[in-house]
Scaffold this active site. Sequence first.
Site, short mmCIF file in Angstrom:
data_model
loop_
_atom_site.label_atom_id
_atom_site.label_comp_id
_atom_site.label_asym_id
_atom_site.label_seq_id
_atom_site.Cartn_x
_atom_site.Cartn_y
_atom_site.Cartn_z
N LYS A 106 -35.91 24.29 -36.80
CA LYS A 106 -37.01 23.35 -37.12
C LYS A 106 -38.33 23.73 -37.23
O LYS A 106 -38.59 24.86 -36.53
CB LYS A 106 -37.07 22.09 -35.82
CG LYS A 106 -37.57 20.97 -36.26
CD LYS A 106 -36.46 20.17 -36.73
CE LYS A 106 -36.78 18.70 -37.05
NZ LYS A 106 -35.45 17.68 -37.38
N GLY A 218 -39.31 1.77 -37.29
CA GLY A 218 -39.57 2.82 -37.99
C GLY A 218 -39.23 2.38 -39.56
O GLY A 218 -38.37 1.73 -39.84
N GLY A 220 -39.55 5.05 -41.98
CA GLY A 220 -39.88 6.30 -42.87
C GLY A 220 -38.56 6.60 -43.78
O GLY A 220 -37.80 5.75 -44.01
N ASN A 221 -38.48 8.00 -43.67
CA ASN A 221 -37.26 8.45 -44.37
C ASN A 221 -35.88 7.84 -43.91
O ASN A 221 -34.95 7.55 -44.85
CB ASN A 221 -36.98 10.12 -44.36
CG ASN A 221 -38.20 10.67 -44.96
OD1 ASN A 221 -38.67 10.19 -45.82
ND2 ASN A 221 -38.34 12.02 -44.38
N ALA A 222 -35.96 7.49 -42.81
CA ALA A 222 -34.55 6.93 -42.10
C ALA A 222 -34.47 5.51 -42.20
O ALA A 222 -33.75 4.74 -42.47
CB ALA A 222 -34.41 7.68 -40.73
N GLY A 223 -35.57 5.07 -41.52
CA GLY A 223 -35.60 3.48 -41.22
C GLY A 223 -35.62 2.53 -42.31
O GLY A 223 -34.98 1.58 -42.51
N1 GLU Z 1 -34.70 16.60 -40.78
C1 GLU Z 1 -33.53 15.94 -40.86
C2 GLU Z 1 -32.78 16.15 -39.42
O1 GLU Z 1 -33.38 16.08 -38.37
C3 GLU Z 1 -32.47 16.91 -41.95
C4 GLU Z 1 -32.48 18.14 -41.48
C5 GLU Z 1 -31.85 18.89 -42.68
O2 GLU Z 1 -31.48 18.22 -43.82
O3 GLU Z 1 -31.85 20.12 -42.88
O4 GLU Z 1 -31.44 16.12 -39.46
#
Ligand code: GLU
Length: 421
Positions: A106, A218, A220-223
């Site tokens: 990360k 949320g 964002g990318n997910a919500g």
């Molecule tokens: N950031 C996303 C996660 O927390 C995706 C990570 C990725 O695709 O490597 O799973």
Amino acid sequence: MVEELDPFKIAQKQLDDAAAIMSLDKQALAILREPKRVVTVNIPVRMSDGTTETFTGFRVMYNDARGPGKGGIRFHPEENVSTVKALAAWMTWKTALADIPFGGGKGGVICDTKKMDAFELENLSRSYVRALAEVVGPKKDVPAPDVYTTPQIMAWMMDEYNKLAGGSEPGFITGKPVEIGGSQGRFDSTAMGGMYILRNAAKMAKMDLKKARVAIQGFGNAGKFAFDIANTMLGANVVAISDSKGGVYSEKGLDYDKLSAAKEQTGTVQGYKGTEDVSNEDLLELDVDVLIPAAIENQITGKNADRINAKMVLELANGPVTPDADKILFEKGILDLPDFLVNSGGVIVSYFEWVQNNSGEYWTEDSVYKKLDGIVTKSFNDMVAMQKEYKEKGKKITPRQAAYIIAVDRVAKAMKLRGWY
Ligand code: GLU
């Protein structure tokens, strides 16, 4: 006693808990309790007014026994090394549970993207890659998007890495725009994977999703995409959703297209006509069937867990439920599905992207979603089977504990085979 909210301490506590249940080898546990590598960098960035500002960035590679590190990069004003370590640990369990050939990593930068223009964001993205060029790469540690990072940011980062590598290396980073090697279906894959899990869990719990009321924290990318897919694919009624400024509630249900268009204009969902404003905290306590925390960590804690009214919690964010809250939800009989299962769709399609980049052969959206469904459904079934296995031995374990046991066992076996202990 005051609850521990340090994300990395929480990640270690969850691991210790699973290790005790499965009687994990002590040497394996000692390796798995700490990241393999933590790098902190100082990043000078040329700003639009001609001055240079220095940002702090991190990249943690937690474990690479099963393959290269894998995980997103967050741009967040409150980023810190403990959170990045926790997120890298969770990535390790996520890739192991999905059984894809990666470890966990990360990254993060302490910055406020809302106060930066495109020129500054591009400079920061490129400088981040230059600062970390030695430790990242398609065979070492593969980044991706996360909170406040986008396909455009991935494109700049890939370009910078290619310049340094002196050739085309699209597999260095995932979550890229499709025009430059991104995968079909990656943009909404985190939400899509979560919705496949919701479909499976609802079937198991005999919940009719067409009658279900859903609240999402949320946007964002997910919500945001969960909102859309819950409506269109599952026919559920999303009655509440929030962004960082707060949320809205409507008994009748919310319309994805109209609300997203309004948010584009005003910068928030709050104040939308025909809805009631709710705070991010109150949204969590609404009387709904499914609650989807899809923002950041530590949202459901020992303080508010007993006020959660949902029948099911679907953790689309990373780390939204603390260990104290975990116990309370379990005792209340609320089915809480763990983050590293629910949000694994993102990294699974990232894996597909990396495979496509490495092979040069590209897949259709339909085939991406089918393969994604196959993997997350297998993970879900493995988790349920593990809970059953322990129940038969006379021990009731949570979905999170079951998922941990599967993931930790896979990583420990890989380390053992490699001769790490
Ligand atoms: N950031 C996303 C996660 O927390 C995706 C990570 C990725 O695709 O490597 O799973």
